[in-house]
Design an enzyme around this catalytic site. Structure first.
Site, PDB file in Angstrom:
ATOM      1  N   ASN A 155       0.796  -1.239   0.000  1.00  0.00           N
ATOM      2  CA  ASN A 155       0.000   0.000   0.000  1.00  0.00           C
ATOM      3  C   ASN A 155       0.820   1.277   0.000  1.00  0.00           C
ATOM      4  O   ASN A 155       0.453   2.262  -0.634  1.00  0.00           O
ATOM      5  CB  ASN A 155      -1.004  -0.031   1.154  1.00  0.00           C
ATOM      6  CG  ASN A 155      -0.318  -0.106   2.501  1.00  0.00           C
ATOM      7  OD1 ASN A 155       0.630  -0.856   2.688  1.00  0.00           O
ATOM      8  ND2 ASN A 155      -0.793   0.691   3.440  1.00  0.00           N
ATOM      9  N   GLU A 254       3.903  -5.227  12.086  1.00  0.00           N
ATOM     10  CA  GLU A 254       2.934  -4.145  11.867  1.00  0.00           C
ATOM     11  C   GLU A 254       1.800  -4.760  11.071  1.00  0.00           C
ATOM     12  O   GLU A 254       1.991  -5.078   9.893  1.00  0.00           O
ATOM     13  CB  GLU A 254       3.592  -3.011  11.077  1.00  0.00           C
ATOM     14  CG  GLU A 254       4.617  -2.249  11.857  1.00  0.00           C
ATOM     15  CD  GLU A 254       4.016  -1.535  13.054  1.00  0.00           C
ATOM     16  OE1 GLU A 254       4.766  -1.025  13.879  1.00  0.00           O
ATOM     17  OE2 GLU A 254       2.766  -1.501  13.154  1.00  0.00           O
TER      18      GLU A 254
HETATM   19  N1  LIG Z   1       0.412  -1.812  10.770  1.00  0.00           N
HETATM   20  C1  LIG Z   1       1.000  -1.273   9.710  1.00  0.00           C
HETATM   21  O1  LIG Z   1       1.911  -0.419   9.822  1.00  0.00           O
HETATM   22  C2  LIG Z   1       0.564  -1.686   8.326  1.00  0.00           C
HETATM   23  C3  LIG Z   1       1.055  -0.948   7.246  1.00  0.00           C
HETATM   24  C4  LIG Z   1       0.635  -1.307   5.954  1.00  0.00           C
HETATM   25  C5  LIG Z   1      -0.237  -2.380   5.756  1.00  0.00           C
HETATM   26  N2  LIG Z   1      -0.668  -3.085   6.838  1.00  0.00           N
HETATM   27  C6  LIG Z   1      -1.591  -4.197   6.643  1.00  0.00           C
HETATM   28  O2  LIG Z   1      -1.170  -4.971   5.506  1.00  0.00           O
HETATM   29  C7  LIG Z   1      -2.320  -5.486   4.830  1.00  0.00           C
HETATM   30  C8  LIG Z   1      -2.271  -5.107   3.365  1.00  0.00           C
HETATM   31  O3  LIG Z   1      -1.011  -5.460   2.846  1.00  0.00           O
HETATM   32  P1  LIG Z   1      -0.805  -6.820   2.031  1.00  0.00           P
HETATM   33  O4  LIG Z   1      -2.055  -7.219   1.332  1.00  0.00           O
HETATM   34  O5  LIG Z   1       0.459  -6.676   1.248  1.00  0.00           O
HETATM   35  O6  LIG Z   1      -0.557  -7.870   3.225  1.00  0.00           O
HETATM   36  P2  LIG Z   1      -0.157  -9.411   3.058  1.00  0.00           P
HETATM   37  O7  LIG Z   1      -0.026  -9.948   4.422  1.00  0.00           O
HETATM   38  O8  LIG Z   1      -1.030 -10.078   2.078  1.00  0.00           O
HETATM   39  O9  LIG Z   1       1.315  -9.357   2.374  1.00  0.00           O
HETATM   40  C9  LIG Z   1       2.348  -8.604   2.961  1.00  0.00           C
HETATM   41  C10 LIG Z   1       3.692  -9.171   2.506  1.00  0.00           C
HETATM   42  O10 LIG Z   1       3.825 -10.474   3.062  1.00  0.00           O
HETATM   43  C11 LIG Z   1       4.155 -11.401   2.042  1.00  0.00           C
HETATM   44  N3  LIG Z   1       3.607 -12.692   2.454  1.00  0.00           N
HETATM   45  C12 LIG Z   1       2.340 -13.153   2.314  1.00  0.00           C
HETATM   46  N4  LIG Z   1       2.214 -14.382   2.862  1.00  0.00           N
HETATM   47  C13 LIG Z   1       3.439 -14.698   3.375  1.00  0.00           C
HETATM   48  C14 LIG Z   1       3.977 -15.839   4.057  1.00  0.00           C
HETATM   49  N5  LIG Z   1       3.227 -16.907   4.328  1.00  0.00           N
HETATM   50  N6  LIG Z   1       5.289 -15.827   4.422  1.00  0.00           N
HETATM   51  C15 LIG Z   1       6.065 -14.752   4.151  1.00  0.00           C
HETATM   52  N7  LIG Z   1       5.634 -13.645   3.495  1.00  0.00           N
HETATM   53  C16 LIG Z   1       4.329 -13.625   3.121  1.00  0.00           C
HETATM   54  C17 LIG Z   1       3.523 -10.823   0.798  1.00  0.00           C
HETATM   55  O11 LIG Z   1       4.111 -11.342  -0.361  1.00  0.00           O
HETATM   56  C18 LIG Z   1       3.816  -9.339   0.995  1.00  0.00           C
HETATM   57  O12 LIG Z   1       5.139  -9.045   0.599  1.00  0.00           O
HETATM   58  C19 LIG Z   1      -3.521  -4.892   5.538  1.00  0.00           C
HETATM   59  O13 LIG Z   1      -4.008  -5.798   6.497  1.00  0.00           O
HETATM   60  C20 LIG Z   1      -2.955  -3.686   6.259  1.00  0.00           C
HETATM   61  O14 LIG Z   1      -3.688  -3.322   7.407  1.00  0.00           O
HETATM   62  C21 LIG Z   1      -0.302  -2.759   8.125  1.00  0.00           C
HETATM   63  N1  LIG Z   2       4.596   3.076   9.253  1.00  0.00           N
HETATM   64  C1  LIG Z   2       4.000   4.193   8.771  1.00  0.00           C
HETATM   65  C2  LIG Z   2       2.796   4.163   8.105  1.00  0.00           C
HETATM   66  C3  LIG Z   2       2.012   2.996   7.966  1.00  0.00           C
HETATM   67  C4  LIG Z   2       0.932   3.003   7.149  1.00  0.00           C
HETATM   68  C5  LIG Z   2       0.132   1.864   6.945  1.00  0.00           C
HETATM   69  O1  LIG Z   2      -0.458   1.597   5.879  1.00  0.00           O
HETATM   70  C6  LIG Z   2       4.671   5.496   8.946  1.00  0.00           C
HETATM   71  O2  LIG Z   2       4.090   6.539   8.617  1.00  0.00           O
HETATM   72  O3  LIG Z   2       5.829   5.459   9.451  1.00  0.00           O
END
Ligand SMILES: NC(=O)c1ccc[n+]([C@@H]2O[C@H](COP(=O)([O-])OP(=O)(O)OC[C@H]3O[C@@H](n4cnc5c(N)ncnc54)[C@H](O)[C@@H]3O)[C@@H](O)[C@H]2O)c1
Ligand SMILES: N/C(=C\C=C\C=O)C(=O)O
Length: 486
Positions: A155, A254
């Site tokens: 994202n 995260e």
């Molecule tokens: N808390 C935060 O700072 C934060 C920030 C951004 C996104 N997010 C969360 O991320 C999600 C959206 O991102 P997404 O769709 O890329 O998440 P995702 O978990 O589908 O994938 C994230 C990463 O993990 C990898 N991955 C997937 N399965 C894996 C496994 N079994 N082993 C190792 N790697 C694996 C993917 O290829 C990708 O690079 C949402 O839930 C969002 O809330 C959280």
């Molecule tokens: N970790 C941070 C943002 C995360 C955004 C989530 O989608 C940041 O602003 O440092």
């Protein structure tokens, strides 16, 4: 058809595995490039290259030399700013405004803040009294964790990759990073910048691929990895915990969220409205900190819902390159279908649609992209799936409340606990309510205002640990205590 190939970066060389997957433009469904998918052997080579660099030039480098290199990387990002903006927009369809004011500037800022912080980091020491009167000196030294796996989401691709890379490198670690399969471009550009800046071979490695049975799983289950820092879905976090369990190691997670905004009837109406619209629809709702649950005090409810409706319908859903575009497509057809499935679920659960709920029709090639309408729903009970589950799209549910206690109780009634936003002119109430939020980060009368020195992370299903400022340094370099008998 394009003949562009996006390669992996291993041991200081751009390498191709001979197996590929498509990099798709979500604006119109066109194939942008073929991406070389790293196999298990390539991931192992990357881990070995990291280990070699750690025991070689990088491990011997002074803090001054290391941090000067990180500033050079930041300089390189800024020098190739337009290329990074273009790469980020191509992979995600996000607007020029978003990529050029948030994503890419933060890529450089993340390197600079941690390069500067690590230069002034201190360690602790204690003089210890002993029975013989001579005493002892206790002091700690910090050592890098070693080879760190960085797994990033799609994202905010460059922002979130460098949010982990920068402190890990500043603390002297070596990295094997895996960006999302949806967004390989800016990470690969970063590898070029690292190469050009003179970061020694093996210090930073980049492997492309998916999760299960692909580069993500190969990396996070590799015994040569000393720590994992992961950003993504909560259920992926669980999978990575399982993969890492055999070879116990530090984890920084995260994860997902279902963030609440609470609007009291004494709020500055215009600021609360503007701020809540921004917190719901920024990046098409594809930010972990975005608001998906809005709680509005009953006296303000009808006026606020109407205001949200007008602003949502005024959002410009357009070409990412147009400077006044507010919202682009979602990241992929798969994610678009997931968000639309929640729109249909909301209907089944009995929601009223204030606006949206469908797919915009453009009458041009965007009709082949992954677009959805900004959507506002009301009328659901607090245990409805659309109120409980993370949707991660341009959608929110708005609920009225009467008392402060009721609002706090509803906002906290979630398996997640990442962020919250409180809107009130009564600053005592702002402090009081914020301190009762079961969330890692709470904004009062603002949203996503970031000071990179502050702790960033979530509670419950939203994460493990904190990063940001000294919290990052404490994760990526662990102390050893040394006791000297005087
Ligand atoms: N808390 C935060 O700072 C934060 C920030 C951004 C996104 N997010 C969360 O991320 C999600 C959206 O991102 P997404 O769709 O890329 O998440 P995702 O978990 O589908 O994938 C994230 C990463 O993990 C990898 N991955 C997937 N399965 C894996 C496994 N079994 N082993 C190792 N790697 C694996 C993917 O290829 C990708 O690079 C949402 O839930 C969002 O809330 C959280
Ligand atoms: N970790 C941070 C943002 C995360 C955004 C989530 O989608 C940041 O602003 O440092």
């Amino acid at each position: 058809m394009t003949d562009k190939v996006i390669k992996n970066y291993v041991g200081g060389a751009f390498v191709d595995s001979g197996t590929y997957f498509d990099n798709i433009d979500p604006v119109n469904g066109n194939v942008l490039a073929k991406v070389s998918e790293a196999n298990r052997a390539m991931v192992k080579q990357a881990v070995a290259a990291s280990r070699k660099a750690l025991n070689g030039p990088w491990g011997r480098m002074s803090v001054q030399q290391r941090t000067a290199l990180l500033h050079k990387v930041a300089d390189g990002i800024e020098a190739r700013f337009d290329e990074f903006v273009e790469a980020e927009m191509a992979d995600t369809g996000k607007s020029y405004q978003q990529a050029s004011t948030i994503d890419i500037p933060r890529g450089a800022a993340n390197f600079r803040i941690f390069a500067d912080m690590v230069k002034t980091a201190s360690n602790e020491s204690f003089h210890t009294d002993t029975n013989d009167g001579a005493g002892a000196l206790n002091y700690s030294v910090r050592r890098p964790l070693g080879v760190v796996a960085v797994v990033a989401p799609w994202n905010l691709p460059l922002l979130l990759l460098t949010w982990k890379l920068a402190p890990a490198l500043a603390c002297g670690n070596c990295i094997v990073a895996k960006p999302s399969e949806e967004t390989p471009s800016s990470a690969t550009l970063l590898a070029e910048v690292m190469d050009e800046a003179g970061v020694p071979a093996g210090v930073f490695n980049l492997v492309h691929g998916f999760g299960p049975n692909s580069a993500g799983e190969f990396l996070t289950s590799d015994p040569g990895i000393n720590a994992i820092t992961f950003t993504g879905e909560s259920r992926t976090g669980s999978a990575i915990m399982r993969a890492a369990a055999e070879t116990v190691k530090p984890l920084s997670f995260e994860l997902g969220g279902k963030n609440a905004a609470i609007v009291f009837d004494d709020a500055d109406f215009d600021k609360a409205l503007e701020g809540t619209v921004r917190s719901v629809f920024t990046n098409g709702g594809q930010v972990c900190l975005c608001t998906e649950r809005v709680y509005v005090q009953r006296g303000l409810f009808d006026k606020f819902v109407e205001g949200m409706k007008q602003k949502a319908e005024a959002l410009k859903i357009g070409w990412p390159t147009e400077k006044d575009t507010d919202m682009g497509p979602l990241i992929s057809f798969e994610h678009r279908d997931k968000v639309l499935s929640y729109y249909r679920l909301a209907e089944k659960e009995g929601a009223q649609f204030v606006t949206g709920g469908g797919v915009p029709v453009f009458g041009d090639q965007r009709d082949k992209g992954a677009w959805v309408e900004p959507t506002i729903i009301t009328g659901l009970s607090e245990d409805a799936r659309c109120v409980k589950e993370e949707i991660f799209g341009p959608v929110c549910h708005i609920t009225p409340f009467d008392t402060e206690e009721e609002a706090i109780s509803m906002a906290n009634n979630s398996q997640y606990g990442l962020a919250a936003a409180i809107w009130t002119r009564n600053i005592s109430r702002g402090h009081r309510v914020a301190q009762q939020m079961e969330a890692g980060m709470v904004w009062v009368n603002t949203w996503y205002l970031r000071d990179l020195r502050t702790p960033f992370g979530g509670v419950k299903l939203s994460g493990i640990g904190r990063e940001g400022g000294s919290h990052s340094l404490n994760f990526y370099a662990e102390p050893s205590n040394i006791c000297i008998k005087l």
